[in-house]
Design a protein around this motif. Sequence first.
Motif, short mmCIF file in Angstrom:
data_model
loop_
_atom_site.label_atom_id
_atom_site.label_comp_id
_atom_site.label_asym_id
_atom_site.label_seq_id
_atom_site.Cartn_x
_atom_site.Cartn_y
_atom_site.Cartn_z
N ASP A 65 2.83 0.86 0.41
CA ASP A 65 2.00 1.12 1.32
C ASP A 65 1.04 1.53 0.59
O ASP A 65 1.01 2.91 0.83
CB ASP A 65 1.97 2.17 2.96
CG ASP A 65 3.22 1.04 3.36
OD1 ASP A 65 3.12 -0.25 3.08
OD2 ASP A 65 3.85 1.09 4.58
N PRO A 92 -0.42 -7.68 5.19
CA PRO A 92 0.27 -7.36 6.23
C PRO A 92 1.47 -8.09 5.05
O PRO A 92 1.49 -8.94 4.45
CB PRO A 92 0.42 -7.83 7.28
CG PRO A 92 -0.78 -7.75 7.87
CD PRO A 92 -1.40 -8.82 6.39
N MET A 110 0.39 -3.69 2.62
CA MET A 110 2.00 -2.43 2.83
C MET A 110 2.83 -3.55 2.45
O MET A 110 3.56 -3.95 1.37
CB MET A 110 2.16 -3.63 4.36
CG MET A 110 1.32 -3.38 5.49
SD MET A 110 1.11 -2.03 6.32
CE MET A 110 -0.93 -1.03 5.90
#
Length: 424
Positions: A65, A92, A110
């Motif tokens: 992340d 994401p 992410m």
Amino acid sequence: MTKNLNSDKFRRNIVSVPVAQAKILAYAQQGEMELVPISEANNRVLASDITAPHPFPHFRRSGMDGYALHSLDTRGCNNEQPVQLEVIDDIPCGSLPSAKVERGMASRIMTGAKVPDEADAVVMLEMTETLEHEGKKYIRIKREIESGKNITPVGFELADGDRILEKGRRIGTGEISVLATFGYHLVPVVEKPRVAIFSTGSELLQIDEPLQDGRIRNSNTYMLVNQIREAGGEPYMLEAIEDDLDKARQRVEAAFTEYDIVITTGGVSVGDYDIMAELVREPSTELLFNKVSMRPGSVTTAAVKEGKLLFALSGNPGACFVGFELFVRPFIGAILGVSKPFLPEFQAVLGNTYHKINNFTRFVRGSLTFEGGRLVAYPAPLDESSVMVTIKDSDVLIVIPPTNEGVAAGKLVDVLMLPGGRFT
């Protein structure tokens, strides 16, 4: 009536375990291939190699992340001279970048998400400070980030066309994961051999029948069903055979027309009612062996009828169990094409002195422990051919060679690892 001691039933040529195993495996022909859903592939054996239809991973993915950026933008930065980058996107896992990352920019990303094509590094979230100015988001970085940092490249694990699983491999959890990763929803496996099981003897009770004096419950059949499944076969429990040679002949011949392997338990000794010892001597059957230099189970017998194998195992539970593990399991494995069909063999220290004198090699049920940096094998306290209770506590078969004085504790012995043992 006086027995004819010169009859074939009483003439038995002794063969060693390796010779008996070689005779059996000479008749093993690998089964046909079939496709099964991946949800049904556990414990099946691959019928062909499995190759990667695409590289894995097939896109550059983030290992953290953090923020995807140009490593050149961090050149020379430190605590006194941090670099500030505008955050222009949020990516994401499972989504694609929606904006191009130019120099001086960064994209929030992410773990596992696709890294923008323009970026060549990901800085972990903990190494950044966030701030806002005039409605725009920025991150501040105080150390250089090298090119390729925290990015898993295309094909890092496997390249397109790499072999990922080999023919003959038994499928377990890890293999299922790999197959699913590469989209193998149908898996090429070897067809399971269909194995018929007969118990013999008029003394047998069904397991749901009340106990009767002089009779025993038919436990061997259920034990064999589980052993066959563990080995990769498909068991079929057939009705028990009474002590009648003509009926036995009819039942066994019928089984050979429908099943790939036939197993019987009991009736292989030389008593008046041991019908399998008679049956395997008939002209329509080729006898491979009917005595093996082993304990327990020296009367273990194998024969061939129309290219299919008949295994006549002892009716004693301990001997039946050992006979299956030494002969039937590797035969099923060879049909399935597994690379190592025999029980794994290694050495361990004998934990307790084994006192029995042996003319034949003994395969003693035992438990395995790890003590003082070495493997120690302890013989089961009860290891008679007729004893079944120690089967559940056994990890290994301890190989005790012929001896006139037993084997002392502390000696190195060969052990065969049983399926499901604590060290498998």
